[in-house]
Write an enzyme that holds these catalytic residues in place. Structure first.
Site: not given
Ligand code: PGA
Length: 255
Positions: A11, A99, A167, A237
């Site tokens: 990110k 995303h 997701e 993430g």
């Molecule tokens: P997270 O993020 O593992 O912090 O939930 C995953 C993502 O948003 O790709």
């Protein structure tokens, strides 16, 4: 058999050069310690500005690289956008597309994501298409709608380079145990996605396409959410900000 794919979505982190350098040092340390077989593929989706740096410094390792977005044109007057050709030349192999954070903050639509997938594939990148419902929405309806629209123009030969990531948006970076799907729920999503792929592209091609899970994956829950649900990997993430944790997650597939 496809190998398992563990994708770190960094990110908009590693903001300073010293954070970037520390991360590289830590990841190199993990590479040295790890005994991961060829059946596990680890990919870091880094901020654009760090791509060249990581490509240069991880060249001799097995760690793959990707980015978190690209534009749907290869070149031209598109102020502020980044071409898939540019990132391919700099060493990216994968690109995360669709995303939920881009859908939310940048108002990206399925149509935009669909165009990006086509151009990314033409430029030699492998798209990781994210689909998933918001809290209160029905999983089946949203996932099918997103797959239909985002893959509308994607043909049989192109789909082979696409990875689908289920997701659930409500499970991203969650700290609440009740904000987390069960292995059965994740398996239902995987079967739904596979069924869609079989109907659109045929059984043989559908079998080759990797479906992975994303949303608060950690080494503690990895077995439940990815192994028990039959997922082909994970999009990670928060936990990928620690190379040690990312490698711990990857190792869960080996045991
Ligand atoms: P997270 O993020 O593992 O912090 O939930 C995953 C993502 O948003 O790709």
């Amino acid at each position: 058999m496809n190998n398992k794919l563990i994708v770190g979505n960094l990110k908009m982190n590693l903001v300073t050069l010293s954070e970037r350098d520390d991360y590289l040092r830590a990841i190199k340390n993990e590479i040295k310690k790890a005994k991961l077989g060829d059946d596990i593929e680890i990919v870091l989706c880094v901020p654009f500005v760090h791509l060249e740096f990581f490509a240069k410094n991880l060249k001799k390792t097995k760690i793959g690289l990707g980015v978190q977005n690209v534009f749907w044109q290869e070149r031209g007057s598109f102020t502020g956008e980044v071409s898939p050709v540019m990132v391919k030349i700099l060493g990216a192999e994968y690109v995360i597309l669709g995303h939920s954070e881009r859908r939310k903050y940048l108002k990206e639509t399925d149509e935009m994501v669909g165009k990006k997938i086509i151009t990314a594939i033409k430029s030699g990148l492998k798209p990781i298409l994210c689909v998933g419902e918001n809290s209160g929405e029905g999983m089946q309806k949203i996932v099918i709608e997103q797959l239909e629209k985002c893959l509308e123009e994607v043909n049989k030969s192109e789909i082979k380079s696409v990875v689908i990531c289920y997701e659930p948006v409500w499970a991203i970076s969650s700290n609440r145990p009740d904000h987390f799907p069960t292995a059965n729920e994740i398996m239902s999503a995987r079967l739904l996605i596979k069924k869609f792929l079989v109907m659109k592209y045929g059984l043989k091609i559908a079998e080759e396409i990797r479906v992975i899970y994303g949303g608060s994956v950690s080494s503690g829950n990895m077995k439940e959410v990815c192994v028990n649900s039959g997922m082909g990997g994970a999009l990670v993430g928060r936990e990928s900000l620690s190379p040690e944790n990312l490698f711990e997650i990857s190792k869960r597939y080996c045991f």
